[in-house]
Design a protein around this motif. Sequence first.
Motif, mmCIF file in Angstrom:
data_model
loop_
_atom_site.group_PDB
_atom_site.id
_atom_site.type_symbol
_atom_site.label_atom_id
_atom_site.label_comp_id
_atom_site.label_asym_id
_atom_site.label_seq_id
_atom_site.Cartn_x
_atom_site.Cartn_y
_atom_site.Cartn_z
ATOM 1 N N SER A 119 2.744 51.502 -35.740
ATOM 2 C CA SER A 119 4.056 51.289 -36.358
ATOM 3 C C SER A 119 4.298 52.310 -37.470
ATOM 4 O O SER A 119 5.409 52.817 -37.631
ATOM 5 C CB SER A 119 4.195 49.863 -36.883
ATOM 6 N N GLN A 120 3.239 52.654 -38.226
ATOM 7 C CA GLN A 120 3.350 53.670 -39.270
ATOM 8 C C GLN A 120 3.683 55.035 -38.657
ATOM 9 O O GLN A 120 4.463 55.802 -39.216
ATOM 10 C CB GLN A 120 2.011 53.765 -40.027
ATOM 11 N N LEU A 121 3.091 55.310 -37.499
ATOM 12 C CA LEU A 121 3.325 56.565 -36.806
ATOM 13 C C LEU A 121 4.785 56.675 -36.353
ATOM 14 O O LEU A 121 5.410 57.711 -36.516
ATOM 15 C CB LEU A 121 2.388 56.680 -35.601
ATOM 16 N N CYS A 122 5.325 55.569 -35.821
ATOM 17 C CA CYS A 122 6.734 55.556 -35.395
ATOM 18 C C CYS A 122 7.655 55.833 -36.577
ATOM 19 O O CYS A 122 8.633 56.562 -36.452
ATOM 20 C CB CYS A 122 7.081 54.236 -34.724
ATOM 21 N N GLU A 123 7.334 55.234 -37.733
ATOM 22 C CA GLU A 123 8.127 55.483 -38.946
ATOM 23 C C GLU A 123 8.064 56.952 -39.343
ATOM 24 O O GLU A 123 9.066 57.553 -39.710
ATOM 25 C CB GLU A 123 7.610 54.620 -40.112
ATOM 26 N N GLY A 124 6.870 57.526 -39.255
ATOM 27 C CA GLY A 124 6.676 58.928 -39.615
ATOM 28 C C GLY A 124 7.449 59.860 -38.709
ATOM 29 O O GLY A 124 8.000 60.866 -39.158
ATOM 30 N N ILE A 125 7.496 59.544 -37.429
ATOM 31 C CA ILE A 125 8.215 60.380 -36.461
ATOM 32 C C ILE A 125 9.722 60.285 -36.683
ATOM 33 O O ILE A 125 10.441 61.265 -36.528
ATOM 34 C CB ILE A 125 7.849 59.972 -34.999
ATOM 35 N N THR A 126 10.189 59.109 -37.093
ATOM 36 C CA THR A 126 11.617 58.911 -37.343
ATOM 37 C C THR A 126 12.111 59.796 -38.476
ATOM 38 O O THR A 126 13.222 60.297 -38.435
ATOM 39 C CB THR A 126 11.894 57.425 -37.691
#
Length: 127
Positions: A119-126
């Motif tokens: 979930s942290q990775l998805c936030e970072g990509i956004t």
Amino acid sequence: MQTFKKEERLCNKRLIDELFHNGSSFLCYPFKVSWLVVDGAQDTPVQVLFAVAKKRYKRAVDRNLLKRRMREAYRLHKQEHLYNFLLQAGKSITLSVSYIGKEINEYKLIEKKMLKLLSQLCEGITK
């Protein structure tokens, strides 16, 4: 689709170098995550590399156990927590997950932290 095929593994030396030199990273204890958005067509949305430091875990048995637990947690949750997001965004990434914990953790904890990491990775990509 809960598989982890050869195409999903990051083996290309050039991509690995590029990931560690130009990629972004964050800490989600007991993992250190490096990622890089890749231009060009890839077979899969994510190519991933799992690593456990030989310096910290001398015995191959321990390193293999940790990598097996990490791969299993990733395999079970990648589709709903990462792939769906990347397919909607139309992006593909290379990803490195390094285990930096001081002790060998139970699978339950590794799985919980893997979910947090995704979930942290998805936030970072956004961003």
